[in-house]
Design a protein around this motif. Structure first.
Motif, PDB file in Angstrom:
ATOM      1  N   GLU A  71       0.010  -0.932   0.304  1.00 31.62           N
ATOM      2  CA  GLU A  71      -0.022   0.406   0.543  1.00 31.62           C
ATOM      3  C   GLU A  71       0.739   1.685  -0.038  1.00 31.62           C
ATOM      4  O   GLU A  71       0.270   1.749  -0.645  1.00 31.62           O
ATOM      5  CB  GLU A  71      -1.325  -0.304   0.910  1.00 31.62           C
ATOM      6  CG  GLU A  71      -0.096   0.216   2.529  1.00 31.62           C
ATOM      7  CD  GLU A  71       0.826  -1.161   2.858  1.00 31.62           C
ATOM      8  OE1 GLU A  71       1.492  -1.153   4.052  1.00 31.62           O
ATOM      9  OE2 GLU A  71       0.156  -2.461   2.007  1.00 31.62           O
TER      10      GLU A  71
ATOM     11  N   ASP B 188       0.915   3.230  -2.951  1.00 33.94           N
ATOM     12  CA  ASP B 188      -0.116   4.756  -2.943  1.00 33.94           C
ATOM     13  C   ASP B 188       0.020   5.669  -2.261  1.00 33.94           C
ATOM     14  O   ASP B 188      -1.185   5.917  -2.829  1.00 33.94           O
ATOM     15  CB  ASP B 188      -1.356   3.218  -3.483  1.00 33.94           C
ATOM     16  CG  ASP B 188      -1.447   2.419  -4.259  1.00 33.94           C
ATOM     17  OD1 ASP B 188      -0.798   2.951  -5.493  1.00 33.94           O
ATOM     18  OD2 ASP B 188      -2.409   1.344  -3.940  1.00 33.94           O
TER      19      ASP B 188
ATOM     20  N   SER C 208      -1.421  -4.315 -12.009  1.00 33.45           N
ATOM     21  CA  SER C 208      -2.233  -4.728 -11.121  1.00 33.45           C
ATOM     22  C   SER C 208      -3.709  -3.004 -11.285  1.00 33.45           C
ATOM     23  O   SER C 208      -4.301  -3.578 -10.478  1.00 33.45           O
ATOM     24  CB  SER C 208      -1.217  -5.287 -10.634  1.00 33.45           C
ATOM     25  OG  SER C 208      -1.165  -4.296  -9.609  1.00 33.45           O
ATOM     26  N   THR C 209      -2.617  -2.380 -11.200  1.00 34.56           N
ATOM     27  CA  THR C 209      -3.122  -1.089 -10.468  1.00 34.56           C
ATOM     28  C   THR C 209      -4.211  -0.081 -11.599  1.00 34.56           C
ATOM     29  O   THR C 209      -4.725  -0.041 -11.165  1.00 34.56           O
ATOM     30  CB  THR C 209      -2.595  -0.276  -9.474  1.00 34.56           C
ATOM     31  OG1 THR C 209      -1.522   0.307 -10.287  1.00 34.56           O
ATOM     32  CG2 THR C 209      -2.250  -1.286  -8.487  1.00 34.56           C
ATOM     33  N   THR C 210      -3.927  -0.661 -12.638  1.00 34.11           N
ATOM     34  CA  THR C 210      -4.041   0.675 -13.647  1.00 34.11           C
ATOM     35  C   THR C 210      -5.531   0.086 -14.699  1.00 34.11           C
ATOM     36  O   THR C 210      -5.904  -1.123 -14.353  1.00 34.11           O
ATOM     37  CB  THR C 210      -3.527   0.761 -14.878  1.00 34.11           C
ATOM     38  OG1 THR C 210      -4.131   1.904 -15.667  1.00 34.11           O
ATOM     39  CG2 THR C 210      -3.469  -0.387 -15.660  1.00 34.11           C
ATOM     40  N   GLU C 211      -6.863   1.244 -14.263  1.00 34.36           N
ATOM     41  CA  GLU C 211      -7.787   0.727 -15.146  1.00 34.36           C
ATOM     42  C   GLU C 211      -7.814   0.823 -16.185  1.00 34.36           C
ATOM     43  O   GLU C 211      -8.657   0.814 -17.215  1.00 34.36           O
ATOM     44  CB  GLU C 211      -8.913   2.099 -14.540  1.00 34.36           C
ATOM     45  CG  GLU C 211      -8.936   1.459 -12.719  1.00 34.36           C
ATOM     46  CD  GLU C 211      -9.415  -0.183 -13.060  1.00 34.36           C
ATOM     47  OE1 GLU C 211     -10.374  -0.297 -13.311  1.00 34.36           O
ATOM     48  OE2 GLU C 211      -9.269  -0.493 -11.612  1.00 34.36           O
TER      49      GLU C 211
ATOM     50  N   LYS D 164      -3.418 -10.510 -12.072  1.00 34.81           N
ATOM     51  CA  LYS D 164      -3.883  -9.360 -12.754  1.00 34.81           C
ATOM     52  C   LYS D 164      -2.859  -8.849 -14.058  1.00 34.81           C
ATOM     53  O   LYS D 164      -2.810  -8.019 -14.861  1.00 34.81           O
ATOM     54  CB  LYS D 164      -3.889  -7.883 -12.119  1.00 34.81           C
ATOM     55  CG  LYS D 164      -4.781  -8.158 -11.176  1.00 34.81           C
ATOM     56  CD  LYS D 164      -5.386  -7.316 -10.595  1.00 34.81           C
ATOM     57  CE  LYS D 164      -5.592  -6.923  -9.359  1.00 34.81           C
ATOM     58  NZ  LYS D 164      -5.888  -5.424  -8.259  1.00 34.81           N
TER      59      LYS D 164
END
Length: 806
Positions: free
Chosen positions: A244, A247, A573-576, A615
């Motif tokens: 975490e 972020d 793994s985090t991008t949309e 992902k």
């Protein structure tokens, strides 16, 4: 700026800090950082742990000291500035922060106290050390010191309505946290085995303590990690346990060039500050006009990249101009570069010429092998001075000058003195001095060898001429020949010494070239780290796509470091954004296909983090029954890579576990996307030109590293031949449409037992004893030896009818 001018705060002695960071005392001078302070304060308030990183010279420590600390004190935090050390029993160094630096020094409250009975318990120092166990104990016991109320605040507290005051919360600020890597690496490289093992244990204990502090929400503390951006990748173990944090990070950039005039003029914008710093009666300070501020900003922009400025350079230039009786005249003569050189070289002008070379050797010991600042004890520094033949008096003279000129910082710990460079800004300058010193020494040695050899050669020539004349006069050819041979041998030796001198000079040049290559490699890695981080922290999708494109070029060139793959995987793994996901999938697939190290890095991340692996692009291992299938495997690999999948290098031959009949697309977890598996199956059939493929689920390895999410395997079936069969009766007439059974019994270890009732049979490689059974006819037995792609024809097999019973 955010913090308003507080009259209770004393004025600093100088309006500019030079190479040193802003302090809490200097908050009245700190400007052009409002947005960064607000962002960092909001992160500290919202999250338990926050990362602050940026390049050297971007002002990270200044933002903490003069920006964040004044604001968090208003939010009922007790800020503590800490450093980590590779020493057992004193792992944590607490750096006190001055609230006043007059004759009576006053420090900000701290959550920690020195060890009872220690020297520091009697006289409050600017820093003290704590064992890790005591550090944790004091945090748990809540040894916080209540902040003192300023004038006027006491009455306000009394007049306010009764309210419940919460205890102040400790804020642990680990400044220069890259020392968690650099200082421990230095011990690992150059100390005894016992100390290396002890340092590794210390580093592990600090690491575990930090993880517990981040994870233990019951303990009311917050943490800020401040470090150089180029050490982001080396701190990956911390991010693996606390992902975490990625972020909860803030990247600090230098102020924009447009803000430079405001920063330069900040000491004179307030009337009280202006009077304090000019001090006309003392004639100790000069004002930098608005016109000069704009000129300095314009000149610094010529030295900057991307409209960003080096804050250390700015503060040094302004400090020297403020100290000048006529700043405009000095700036006209020297300019930015000249002033910076003046600042770095000023200490050398106060030293005797014969000492300057030795001072460079002392400064070089304060650098690690990875070109970062190193803390060195006075005992070690004296050993260097002794090797350079410096007397004790000369040693203390040069050290005092280095400290007074703010080149070196001296600190006292437990009756011992330790030294370190005052700023990272000095590292390139000292590296250049050290390189020039080595080159000069090598050049002087080579010149001296050359002069000595040339002198010997001239003497040899004179003796040769003398002998020739003497030989003519005395006609003693034998004696002349003997002397000539002697001096000829001396001449040969002289030539050899010349060659050795030339070789030394060449080696010196090679060392300099190697140093330049190392610097270029370090700069490239720094750039690659920054671009990799930008894939996660970019301000917009366009910036992230541009970073991915640059990384794609590095992957194609084979220069992208495996240790930076973690950032691409984190972004994946985090991008949309689907475009970013597709581009990252293609880059990862190509990286795994072309570079074994990058492929292994991707595989290790997938093994360690299941949620991240789900992902990532699907990964394939390919297994062959024998080497004849490598061409088919290459076609399948190319097709998968072009569609954004990762094919791990290899193509192992695993004949013992290969399927007997159909090629198999094996998966292990029920969570795999069934539609995607069907699409992959069609892709394999098309690319290999074979319909002999099927999907196979193998739950046996579902919970093993082999069966992690997104991990699939391609298995090529054992190579086979083809057998065609036809029958005739006892008269030789063809028998069509009869029903029969073929039983294939293996005659070697490679064959497989099976039955068939077809006139055309696919048969895996091997040796077989075949039994042919037809109703109303006697059984036939034949031996079959068959290899890959071989066609065997058993036509006109004669059948004999069974004789009817009595």
């Amino acid at each position: 700026m955010i913090t308003s001018l507080e009259p209770a705060l004393p004025f600093p002695d100088a309006p500019y800090r030079g190479i040193r960071p802003f302090r809490f005392l200097d908050q009245q001078l700190f400007t052009a950082r409002d947005e960064e302070i607000v962002e960092l304060l909001s992160k500290v308030t919202l999250y338990r742990a926050v990362l602050l990183y940026g390049d050297s010279g971007t002002g990270k420590s200044s933002l903490i000291n003069a920006g964040l600390i004044p604001e968090v004190r208003k939010e009922n935090f007790i800020p503590n500035r800490l450093r980590v050390q590779p020493f057992a029993g004193r792992e944590i160094k607490v750096e006190r922060m001055l609230e006043s630096d007059g004759s009576q020094r006053v420090y900000l409250p701290s959550s920690f106290t020195p060890i009872a009975g220690d020297d520091y318990a009697v006289v409050e120092p600017e820093s003290f050390e704590l064992p890790l166990a005591l550090f944790r104990q004091q945090l748990k016991q809540g040894r916080q010191t209540e902040p003192k109320l300023r004038h006027g605040e006491l009455d306000a507290e009394r007049d306010a309505a009764p309210r419940k005051l919460s205890l102040p919360r400790p804020l642990l600020i680990f400044d220069q946290f890259e020392e968690f890597i650099t200082l421990f690496e230095e011990v690992q490289r150059g100390d005894t085995e016992a100390k290396r093992l002890e340092a590794a244990k210390v580093q592990r204990r600090i690491f575990v303590t930090l993880i517990k502090l981040i994870r233990n929400s019951a303990l009311p503390v917050k943490l800020v990690f401040v470090f150089r951006e180029d050490y982001f990748a080396k701190l990956n173990p911390l991010f693996e346990y606390c992902p975490e944090l990625l972020d909860q990070a803030q990247r600090l950039l230098p102020p924009h060039l447009d803000t430079l005039p405001e920063i330069i003029r900040a000491p004179f914008a307030n009337p009280q500050l202006r009077v304090h710093f000019l001090r006309p009666t003392e004639k100790s300070g000069s004002e930098l006009s608005e016109a000069m501020a704009k000129r300095i900003a314009a000149d610094l922009s010529q030295r900057s990249e991307g409209n960003l400025v080096n804050l250390s350079e700015l503060q040094i230039v302004c400090l020297l101009l403020w100290r000048s009786p006529d700043p405009e005249e000095r700036y006209e003569k020297r300019g930015v570069q000249g002033l910076l050189e003046d600042y770095g070289s000023d200490v050398f002008r106060h030293l005797q010429p014969e000492l300057q070379d030795k001072v460079v050797a002392l400064l070089a010991t304060m650098l690690t092998t990875s070109n970062t600042r190193n803390i060195i004890s006075e005992a070690d520094l004296k050993l260097t001075a002794k090797s350079e033949k410096l007397s004790i008096k000369q040693y203390y003279d040069v050290i005092d000058k280095l400290c007074s000129h703010q080149i070196v910082r001296r600190e006292r710990h437990r009756n011992l003195y330790f030294y370190e460079l005052a700023s990272e800004y000095l590292v390139p300058w000292i590296n250049k001095l050290a390189a020039d010193r080595e080159l000069l020494r090598a050049t002087r040695t080579a010149q001296e060898e050359r002069r000595r050899a040339e002198g010997e050669r001239r003497r040899a020539l004179r003796f040769q001429r003398l002998l020739i004349v003497s030989g003519i006069l005395l006609a003693v050819l034998l004696i002349v020949g003997g002397f000539a041979a002697y001096f000829y041998r001396r001449s040969v030796k002289t030539n050899k010494r010349l060659d050795v001198a030339e070789q030394k000079r060449t080696e010196a040049e090679k060392k300099e070239e190697l140093a330049l290559q190392k610097a270029a490699a370090a700069e490239l890695f720094r750039e690659q780290s920054s671009v990799a981080i930008q894939v996660i922290t970019g301000q917009n999708d366009a910036e992230k796509l541009e970073a991915i494109d640059r990384i794609s070029n590095w992957v194609n060139e084979g220069t992208f470091p495996p240790k930076l793959i973690i950032f691409l995987l984190a972004a994946q793994s985090t991008t949309e954004n689907q475009q970013i996901r597709r581009d990252l999938s293609q880059v990862l697939a190509r990286a795994a296909q072309t570079d074994v190290n990058l492929s292994q890095s991707i595989g290790l991340v997938a093994e360690a983090n299941t949620s991240l692996a789900e992902k990532l692009p699907l990964q394939f291992n390919i297994y062959l029954a024998d080497n004849s299938q490598r061409g088919l495997a290459q076609r399948a690999s190319s097709a998968l890579t072009q569609h954004g999948y990762v094919v791990l290098p290899g193509g192992a031959v695993g004949e013992g576990a290969a399927p007997d009949w159909d090629n198999e697309l094996r998966y292990f977890r029920r969570l795999e996307n069934g539609q995607e598996l069907a699409d992959i199956l069609r892709l394999l059939k098309t690319s290999t030109g074979s319909s002999n493929w099927k999907i196979a689920h193998n739950p046996q390895y579902a919970n093993s590293p082999r069966g992690r999410a997104g991990q699939l395997e391609l298995w090529f079936a054992k190579p086979a031949g083809h057998l065609d069969i036809g029958f005739t009766d006892e008269d030789g007439k063809p028998l069509d449409g009869i029903k029969f059974t073929l039983i294939f019994e293996p005659a070697d270890n490679k064959a497989v037992r099976f039955k068939s009732s077809a006139i055309g049979v696919t048969v895996p490689n091997g040796e077989y004893d075949v039994t042919i059974s037809v109703k109303d006819y006697k059984d036939l037995r034949k031996h079959l030896s068959i290899t890959a792609n071989q066609k065997v024809e058993w036509y006109n097999l004669k059948l004999t009818r069974e004789k009817p019973g009595p």
